[in-house]
Each structure stands twice: as C-alpha cells, then as structure tokens.
Design a protein around this motif. Sequence first.
Motif, PDB file in Angstrom:
ATOM      1  N   VAL A   1       0.861  -1.173   0.000  1.00  0.00           N
ATOM      2  CA  VAL A   1       0.000   0.000   0.000  1.00  0.00           C
ATOM      3  C   VAL A   1       0.904   1.231   0.000  1.00  0.00           C
ATOM      4  O   VAL A   1       1.774   1.368   0.867  1.00  0.00           O
ATOM      5  CB  VAL A   1      -0.930   0.004   1.233  1.00  0.00           C
ATOM      6  CG1 VAL A   1      -1.731   1.294   1.303  1.00  0.00           C
ATOM      7  CG2 VAL A   1      -1.850  -1.205   1.215  1.00  0.00           C
ATOM      8  N   ALA A   2       0.717   2.106  -0.980  1.00  0.00           N
ATOM      9  CA  ALA A   2       1.501   3.340  -1.068  1.00  0.00           C
ATOM     10  C   ALA A   2       0.747   4.474  -0.392  1.00  0.00           C
ATOM     11  O   ALA A   2      -0.441   4.680  -0.644  1.00  0.00           O
ATOM     12  CB  ALA A   2       1.763   3.686  -2.529  1.00  0.00           C
ATOM     13  N   VAL A   3       1.462   5.182   0.475  1.00  0.00           N
ATOM     14  CA  VAL A   3       0.921   6.371   1.134  1.00  0.00           C
ATOM     15  C   VAL A   3       1.962   7.464   0.929  1.00  0.00           C
ATOM     16  O   VAL A   3       2.992   7.474   1.604  1.00  0.00           O
ATOM     17  CB  VAL A   3       0.668   6.144   2.641  1.00  0.00           C
ATOM     18  CG1 VAL A   3       0.062   7.386   3.266  1.00  0.00           C
ATOM     19  CG2 VAL A   3      -0.210   4.936   2.880  1.00  0.00           C
ATOM     20  N   GLY A   4       1.726   8.331  -0.020  1.00  0.00           N
ATOM     21  CA  GLY A   4       2.729   9.342  -0.354  1.00  0.00           C
ATOM     22  C   GLY A   4       3.989   8.659  -0.861  1.00  0.00           C
ATOM     23  O   GLY A   4       3.936   7.835  -1.770  1.00  0.00           O
ATOM     24  N   ASP A   5       5.120   8.988  -0.246  1.00  0.00           N
ATOM     25  CA  ASP A   5       6.402   8.400  -0.632  1.00  0.00           C
ATOM     26  C   ASP A   5       6.768   7.174   0.195  1.00  0.00           C
ATOM     27  O   ASP A   5       7.908   6.716   0.149  1.00  0.00           O
ATOM     28  CB  ASP A   5       7.520   9.440  -0.504  1.00  0.00           C
ATOM     29  CG  ASP A   5       7.401  10.532  -1.550  1.00  0.00           C
ATOM     30  OD1 ASP A   5       6.835  10.246  -2.623  1.00  0.00           O
ATOM     31  OD2 ASP A   5       7.874  11.657  -1.309  1.00  0.00           O
ATOM     32  N   LEU A   6       5.823   6.653   0.952  1.00  0.00           N
ATOM     33  CA  LEU A   6       6.073   5.472   1.779  1.00  0.00           C
ATOM     34  C   LEU A   6       5.323   4.268   1.228  1.00  0.00           C
ATOM     35  O   LEU A   6       4.208   4.391   0.725  1.00  0.00           O
ATOM     36  CB  LEU A   6       5.624   5.717   3.224  1.00  0.00           C
ATOM     37  CG  LEU A   6       6.360   6.811   3.982  1.00  0.00           C
ATOM     38  CD1 LEU A   6       5.730   6.996   5.360  1.00  0.00           C
ATOM     39  CD2 LEU A   6       7.829   6.477   4.116  1.00  0.00           C
ATOM     40  N   LEU A   7       5.940   3.116   1.362  1.00  0.00           N
ATOM     41  CA  LEU A   7       5.307   1.851   0.985  1.00  0.00           C
ATOM     42  C   LEU A   7       5.116   1.027   2.251  1.00  0.00           C
ATOM     43  O   LEU A   7       6.043   0.883   3.047  1.00  0.00           O
ATOM     44  CB  LEU A   7       6.196   1.080   0.003  1.00  0.00           C
ATOM     45  CG  LEU A   7       6.539   1.794  -1.296  1.00  0.00           C
ATOM     46  CD1 LEU A   7       7.533   0.966  -2.101  1.00  0.00           C
ATOM     47  CD2 LEU A   7       5.283   2.063  -2.101  1.00  0.00           C
ATOM     48  N   PHE A   8       3.928   0.502   2.419  1.00  0.00           N
ATOM     49  CA  PHE A   8       3.617  -0.352   3.564  1.00  0.00           C
ATOM     50  C   PHE A   8       3.310  -1.741   3.030  1.00  0.00           C
ATOM     51  O   PHE A   8       2.385  -1.909   2.243  1.00  0.00           O
ATOM     52  CB  PHE A   8       2.434   0.204   4.366  1.00  0.00           C
ATOM     53  CG  PHE A   8       2.766   1.494   5.054  1.00  0.00           C
ATOM     54  CD1 PHE A   8       3.265   1.484   6.348  1.00  0.00           C
ATOM     55  CD2 PHE A   8       2.610   2.699   4.398  1.00  0.00           C
ATOM     56  CE1 PHE A   8       3.603   2.677   6.974  1.00  0.00           C
ATOM     57  CE2 PHE A   8       2.939   3.888   5.014  1.00  0.00           C
ATOM     58  CZ  PHE A   8       3.443   3.882   6.310  1.00  0.00           C
ATOM     59  N   GLY A   9       4.102  -2.698   3.441  1.00  0.00           N
ATOM     60  CA  GLY A   9       3.920  -4.074   3.000  1.00  0.00           C
ATOM     61  C   GLY A   9       3.167  -4.867   4.043  1.00  0.00           C
ATOM     62  O   GLY A   9       3.692  -5.135   5.120  1.00  0.00           O
TER      63      GLY A   9
ATOM     64  N   ARG B   1       0.423 -11.494   5.539  1.00  0.00           N
ATOM     65  CA  ARG B   1      -0.409 -12.347   6.391  1.00  0.00           C
ATOM     66  C   ARG B   1      -0.232 -13.794   5.955  1.00  0.00           C
ATOM     67  O   ARG B   1      -0.179 -14.100   4.774  1.00  0.00           O
ATOM     68  CB  ARG B   1      -1.878 -11.957   6.284  1.00  0.00           C
ATOM     69  CG  ARG B   1      -2.763 -12.799   7.214  1.00  0.00           C
ATOM     70  CD  ARG B   1      -4.183 -12.340   7.215  1.00  0.00           C
ATOM     71  NE  ARG B   1      -4.781 -12.637   5.915  1.00  0.00           N
ATOM     72  CZ  ARG B   1      -6.001 -12.273   5.558  1.00  0.00           C
ATOM     73  NH1 ARG B   1      -6.744 -11.576   6.383  1.00  0.00           N
ATOM     74  NH2 ARG B   1      -6.487 -12.583   4.385  1.00  0.00           N
ATOM     75  N   GLY B   2      -0.161 -14.657   6.963  1.00  0.00           N
ATOM     76  CA  GLY B   2      -0.086 -16.080   6.676  1.00  0.00           C
ATOM     77  C   GLY B   2       0.444 -16.864   7.853  1.00  0.00           C
ATOM     78  O   GLY B   2       1.182 -16.344   8.689  1.00  0.00           O
ATOM     79  N   HIS B   3       0.052 -18.106   7.919  1.00  0.00           N
ATOM     80  CA  HIS B   3       0.512 -19.046   8.943  1.00  0.00           C
ATOM     81  C   HIS B   3       0.378 -18.462  10.358  1.00  0.00           C
ATOM     82  O   HIS B   3       1.280 -18.565  11.185  1.00  0.00           O
ATOM     83  CB  HIS B   3       1.946 -19.461   8.641  1.00  0.00           C
ATOM     84  CG  HIS B   3       2.293 -20.806   9.186  1.00  0.00           C
ATOM     85  ND1 HIS B   3       1.648 -21.957   8.784  1.00  0.00           N
ATOM     86  CD2 HIS B   3       3.197 -21.176  10.107  1.00  0.00           C
ATOM     87  CE1 HIS B   3       2.152 -22.973   9.438  1.00  0.00           C
ATOM     88  NE2 HIS B   3       3.099 -22.533  10.246  1.00  0.00           N
ATOM     89  N   GLY B   4      -0.740 -17.770  10.598  1.00  0.00           N
ATOM     90  CA  GLY B   4      -1.010 -17.199  11.916  1.00  0.00           C
ATOM     91  C   GLY B   4      -0.302 -15.875  12.180  1.00  0.00           C
ATOM     92  O   GLY B   4      -0.379 -15.334  13.278  1.00  0.00           O
ATOM     93  N   ASP B   5       0.380 -15.338  11.212  1.00  0.00           N
ATOM     94  CA  ASP B   5       1.143 -14.106  11.360  1.00  0.00           C
ATOM     95  C   ASP B   5       0.482 -13.005  10.526  1.00  0.00           C
ATOM     96  O   ASP B   5      -0.066 -13.277   9.461  1.00  0.00           O
ATOM     97  CB  ASP B   5       2.575 -14.348  10.865  1.00  0.00           C
ATOM     98  CG  ASP B   5       3.456 -13.120  10.957  1.00  0.00           C
ATOM     99  OD1 ASP B   5       3.282 -12.327  11.900  1.00  0.00           O
ATOM    100  OD2 ASP B   5       4.329 -12.957  10.082  1.00  0.00           O
ATOM    101  N   PHE B   6       0.523 -11.773  11.018  1.00  0.00           N
ATOM    102  CA  PHE B   6       0.040 -10.628  10.261  1.00  0.00           C
ATOM    103  C   PHE B   6       0.846  -9.438  10.726  1.00  0.00           C
ATOM    104  O   PHE B   6       0.804  -9.064  11.897  1.00  0.00           O
ATOM    105  CB  PHE B   6      -1.454 -10.422  10.511  1.00  0.00           C
ATOM    106  CG  PHE B   6      -2.100  -9.374   9.622  1.00  0.00           C
ATOM    107  CD1 PHE B   6      -1.531  -8.966   8.424  1.00  0.00           C
ATOM    108  CD2 PHE B   6      -3.311  -8.816   9.984  1.00  0.00           C
ATOM    109  CE1 PHE B   6      -2.143  -8.031   7.612  1.00  0.00           C
ATOM    110  CE2 PHE B   6      -3.946  -7.872   9.175  1.00  0.00           C
ATOM    111  CZ  PHE B   6      -3.350  -7.478   7.986  1.00  0.00           C
ATOM    112  N   HIS B   7       1.640  -8.861   9.834  1.00  0.00           N
ATOM    113  CA  HIS B   7       2.478  -7.728  10.214  1.00  0.00           C
ATOM    114  C   HIS B   7       2.646  -6.767   9.045  1.00  0.00           C
ATOM    115  O   HIS B   7       2.255  -7.056   7.925  1.00  0.00           O
ATOM    116  CB  HIS B   7       3.838  -8.197  10.742  1.00  0.00           C
ATOM    117  CG  HIS B   7       4.675  -8.885   9.704  1.00  0.00           C
ATOM    118  ND1 HIS B   7       4.567 -10.227   9.434  1.00  0.00           N
ATOM    119  CD2 HIS B   7       5.614  -8.414   8.862  1.00  0.00           C
ATOM    120  CE1 HIS B   7       5.410 -10.552   8.487  1.00  0.00           C
ATOM    121  NE2 HIS B   7       6.054  -9.478   8.103  1.00  0.00           N
ATOM    122  N   VAL B   8       3.265  -5.620   9.352  1.00  0.00           N
ATOM    123  CA  VAL B   8       3.477  -4.575   8.353  1.00  0.00           C
ATOM    124  C   VAL B   8       4.952  -4.215   8.323  1.00  0.00           C
ATOM    125  O   VAL B   8       5.594  -4.081   9.367  1.00  0.00           O
ATOM    126  CB  VAL B   8       2.656  -3.311   8.685  1.00  0.00           C
ATOM    127  CG1 VAL B   8       2.905  -2.215   7.662  1.00  0.00           C
ATOM    128  CG2 VAL B   8       1.189  -3.626   8.758  1.00  0.00           C
TER     129      VAL B   8
END
Length: 149
Positions: free
Chosen positions: A56-64, A67-74
Amino acid sequence: MFRFASLLEGWTFKGRQRRFERYLQKEYSWIFENFDACIVPKMRYRRVLDYVEATVAVGDLLFGFVRGHGDFHVNVAPSHSPNDWLEFGQAIDLARDGELTRKPPIQMSDFQRMFEANFERLKIYFSKEEYDRSKRWRNLPINLPKHPN
C-alpha cells in the motif's frame, strides 16, 4: 471447464491476492480515506504456505502487509528504495532517533494508533535526504575497531 476454473479462483494467486486487497480496503479503510493510500499492483510471486502480501503506497512510503501461517504484520520502505523493508515498529524506533531493538512486532490492533502518531516522523526519516544518511549508518558493522587517534 469455465465453471471449474471459477471454483478454483479463490485458491489461485489472483484470487487470494484480490481477497487480501479487499480485506485491507475494508478493515483499514481509514488509511485509504484519510491518507489517500492506494494498493500497488503486485507482480506474481512464489507463495509459501498460505502467505499473501500486498503493498500500500501512502505518499512516498510503501507499507507491506503480510499475512499467513497465523502471522500478520506490516513492513515499511521508502518509494525511492522499495526493496529496503523495515518492520513497522523498528522503523518507528529509528524515526524517533532510537536504536534498532529486538522488541516483538507491533500488534495489528495498535497499527492505526501507531501509524497516525508517527506518520510525520516516518515521512521525514524515509525522505530521500535523511534516509540515505541513516541507511549508511545502519549498514555499518557493529563491532568497529577503535580509531587510534
């Protein structure tokens, strides 16, 4: 054959990807509405287990979002260095002039609060001018010998 293919779409790359992107747009609608975020089209990648990711792009930042195998992070990366990902909590620590620590990742239930509280700091830290300097610092070996002078 067409009917069979449509049943399998949920298990294919495109189906899983679309479903995850819709989930992000629904559950994190505030980032799209308040910060003009947009989903970056994803090239097909090799999946491991049930993992899925979206950028997800927010201005000049990218947020990845991963999610999977019980994990969800950014993870976070600057758009001018899109392969240099940092875990969201570590990026906040560095943007606050803190040291890189081994704290557990930020819980997704805290993501909105942490994002809104630190967004301006992250923009400055990941700006082209600031980030080049801090990236060099991060890549230095930890145990440098003392300079004799």
